[in-house]
Scaffold this active site. Sequence first.
Site, PDB file in Angstrom:
ATOM      1  N   ASN A   1      -4.556   6.340  -1.353  1.00 50.26           N
ATOM      2  CA  ASN A   1      -3.955   6.591  -0.045  1.00 50.26           C
ATOM      3  C   ASN A   1      -3.275   7.956   0.012  1.00 50.26           C
ATOM      4  O   ASN A   1      -3.200   8.580   1.064  1.00 50.26           O
ATOM      5  CB  ASN A   1      -2.966   5.489   0.319  1.00 50.26           C
ATOM      6  CG  ASN A   1      -3.700   4.230   0.760  1.00 50.26           C
ATOM      7  OD1 ASN A   1      -4.882   4.283   1.081  1.00 50.26           O
ATOM      8  ND2 ASN A   1      -3.013   3.108   0.749  1.00 50.26           N
TER       9      ASN A   1
ATOM     10  N   SER B   1       0.816  -1.206   0.000  1.00 48.01           N
ATOM     11  CA  SER B   1       0.000   0.000   0.000  1.00 48.01           C
ATOM     12  C   SER B   1       0.851   1.257   0.000  1.00 48.01           C
ATOM     13  O   SER B   1       0.340   2.336  -0.246  1.00 48.01           O
ATOM     14  CB  SER B   1      -0.973   0.000   1.171  1.00 48.01           C
ATOM     15  OG  SER B   1      -0.330  -0.410   2.330  1.00 48.01           O
TER      16      SER B   1
ATOM     17  N   HIS C   1      -3.275  -3.464  -5.980  1.00 45.51           N
ATOM     18  CA  HIS C   1      -3.573  -2.966  -4.645  1.00 45.51           C
ATOM     19  C   HIS C   1      -5.055  -3.105  -4.302  1.00 45.51           C
ATOM     20  O   HIS C   1      -5.897  -2.359  -4.794  1.00 45.51           O
ATOM     21  CB  HIS C   1      -3.133  -1.490  -4.550  1.00 45.51           C
ATOM     22  CG  HIS C   1      -3.308  -0.891  -3.195  1.00 45.51           C
ATOM     23  ND1 HIS C   1      -3.576   0.441  -2.990  1.00 45.51           N
ATOM     24  CD2 HIS C   1      -3.253  -1.455  -1.967  1.00 45.51           C
ATOM     25  CE1 HIS C   1      -3.688   0.663  -1.685  1.00 45.51           C
ATOM     26  NE2 HIS C   1      -3.501  -0.465  -1.054  1.00 45.51           N
TER      27      HIS C   1
ATOM     28  N   GLU D   1      -6.405  -0.892  -7.331  1.00 43.90           N
ATOM     29  CA  GLU D   1      -5.494  -0.016  -8.062  1.00 43.90           C
ATOM     30  C   GLU D   1      -4.482  -0.902  -8.790  1.00 43.90           C
ATOM     31  O   GLU D   1      -3.808  -1.722  -8.161  1.00 43.90           O
ATOM     32  CB  GLU D   1      -4.756   0.932  -7.098  1.00 43.90           C
ATOM     33  CG  GLU D   1      -5.616   2.077  -6.593  1.00 43.90           C
ATOM     34  CD  GLU D   1      -4.863   3.037  -5.670  1.00 43.90           C
ATOM     35  OE1 GLU D   1      -5.120   4.239  -5.712  1.00 43.90           O
ATOM     36  OE2 GLU D   1      -4.007   2.567  -4.883  1.00 43.90           O
TER      37      GLU D   1
END
Length: 711
Positions: free
Chosen positions: A499, A428, A449, A461
């Site tokens: 993120n 991540s 991801h 992702e």
Amino acid sequence: MSEAFRLERGEDGLATLTFDLPDRKANIFTRSALAELEARLTTLAARTDIACLVLTSAKPDIFIAGADVDEIADVTDPVEAEAGSRYGHRLFSAWEALPFPTVAAIRGTCLGGGTELALASTWILVSDRTDLRIGLPEIQLGILPGWGGCVRLPRRVGLLAALDLILPGRPISGAHAARIGLADALLPDADFDRRVRAFALANSGRPARRPRKSGPRALLLERNPLGRRFVLAQARKKTRIATKGRYPAPLRAIEVIATGLARGAVAGFDAEARAIGELATSPQAKGLIYLFRQMEAAKRVGEGATLPAPVRRPAVIGAGIMGGGIAQLVADKAGLPIRVKDIQAAALATALGHAAGLFERRVRRRRLKPAEKRRKMALLQPTLEDAGLESCDFVIEAVVENLAVKQKVFADLARRVPERTILASNTSSLSIDAIGQLAAGRERVVGMHFFNPVDRMPLVEVVVGRQTGRETAAAVAAFARRLGKTPVVVRDGPGFLVNRLLAFYSAEAMWLLDEGLRVEDVDRAMLDFGMPMGPLRLADEVGLDVSAKVGQILHGAFGDRLPFPAWIDRLAGTGRLGVKSGLGIYRYDGRRERGPDPGIYSLLGLSPRRTAPDLAALAERMVLPMVNEAARCLEEGVVGSPGELDLAMVFGTGFPPFHGGLCRWADGQGLAVLAARLESLAGSVGPRFAPSEALLRFAEQGGFAAASLAR
Ligand code: NAI
């Protein structure tokens, strides 16, 4: 002009009308298709040589996919939208009034307007293909069935079943349709055409009257006005709770259904048309339709690249929270055997237990047969050994978030597996390029991801490093879709896309605490904005240790642009980990939240002093830093378009779908206005708010969408 409908009549008087929209994969009711149907109806009504008319589709997997969503997206005039609904009513009523019985022979997906035309037919026959879906998904687009569905469906299946189909807007299987009486018969697909003909011949002549739904429940609740009123009141109550007043369509649908039942079909159609006029032009519908189109685009990601053969032998390395979740998903959705490798037997046992728990929950709800659960569980192949990895064609790494460990795993894997095997990391926060540094064949190294919890979060992702091959990215996108996820391609870089944006949002939530705001006010501000969870509650959910670590990494990458209050490290150092330890910013009883922990303030040296703050202003403070950073992400090419960014935010963070996504929300406010707000916050709060060059450029070009169109 080539025609969309073909009419054939046999010696036996049986006629077939075949829908085959030229140059399209799906049959949809475009303006021109409807005009052609209208012309057909005029001649059909005068035919005396037809004993029964069968409506079919020439598309292999689709019967009729509904109205043209692009046309609904473009309509801005309520009068025009209402007229579109009334036009459909006229057409489908003319279909219903044909002087011979009609049979909708549904062998593939049938949605929206397709289902409404079927409802206007005398009979509905469906094939038993397991991938067949039939339904009225309009509510999911912020509108309601507007070509008679709200009126005809309750008449065919009863009020309760109609509400169950229309309000969630979730299509159902053919077997389910037959069970509730939406379909008159479920026919074996292998023998479909012959069985349809036999049915049509047997039912030729004057339209038959359909038997009404009976049974004690239907009698008690649906046939008498009091029972009906009770059912409708319950539906309104449930809907109000579910939509929190943000989505007008479901409540409106209940009113239209009620009108159609109480005051007759004509009044029902009229109510339906008026509702369409208002809903189709509402901001909610525009936002949801915009997202729907982004989802359709996500289905085409990777198109044009030469795909390797579909994944057959996947493996996951690391059986923790994420690895275990991914393994369960692969077994469940792709039905493939999956090797699950860890270095700790206990982790493997926990992962299997977790998967069993997820399947068991579905068994209890009767969504999965016990035998299917056993079959799916048997696909999980736990192991402590590397042996066997040689035969894998797709490996997903989900070991601890540590660069050296991941580099070693990738280098070892690259030596062991065939050259074409894809090596994906679920990291991540680490760089994909760095993770693959020691591995041979870097074009097959990629990020995949997933978000936590894997079974519920719809986004993946697809992280493309500098050396990642185009085919590799396309293969990951295709595999993500096979697992039921929506892929968004993002470029390798700190925090990737979601993120990274979230870090700016949660940092601001922390700063608000630092300024003396209360936990509940900060979170309430974002709940009011429409987020499913406040940012502080989310930090607890992710784990305060993990949140702090991600914050640290991203602060390292972005420096002064992303500062955190000094006490942030202390927060993670207290042993409070959030939900998983029962105590974080909030208190928990198991997974149940018990309100903010009053002790948190003194622990962090804070004193909550600001009462009754302006919640909208607080929300703006947390959303604007994301908008500012989104502009940078777009300009840096971290993500290809504002539409993809919006999809990622809605599916990865629960950003309110009725806003259409972050960029669309910002465009709606006006980027120039937001840039000025940022400028003023930079003066009053701190320089971190200074509008980015990228944002100013997008503002100059008239917004995110306008700029991306101009490119
Ligand atoms: P975790 O700590 O629950 O699981 C890691 C597992 O990897 C442990 O079972 C450990 O025994 C195993 N492991 C360690 N070294 C190994 C090796 N050399 N070979 C095989 N197994 C090994 O961690 P979690 O939360 O599942 O995270 C895994 C990855 O997924 C990390 O890269 C993390 O950043 C990422 N991620 C985590 C999310 C989350 O919310 N937890 C969300 C998205 C990504």
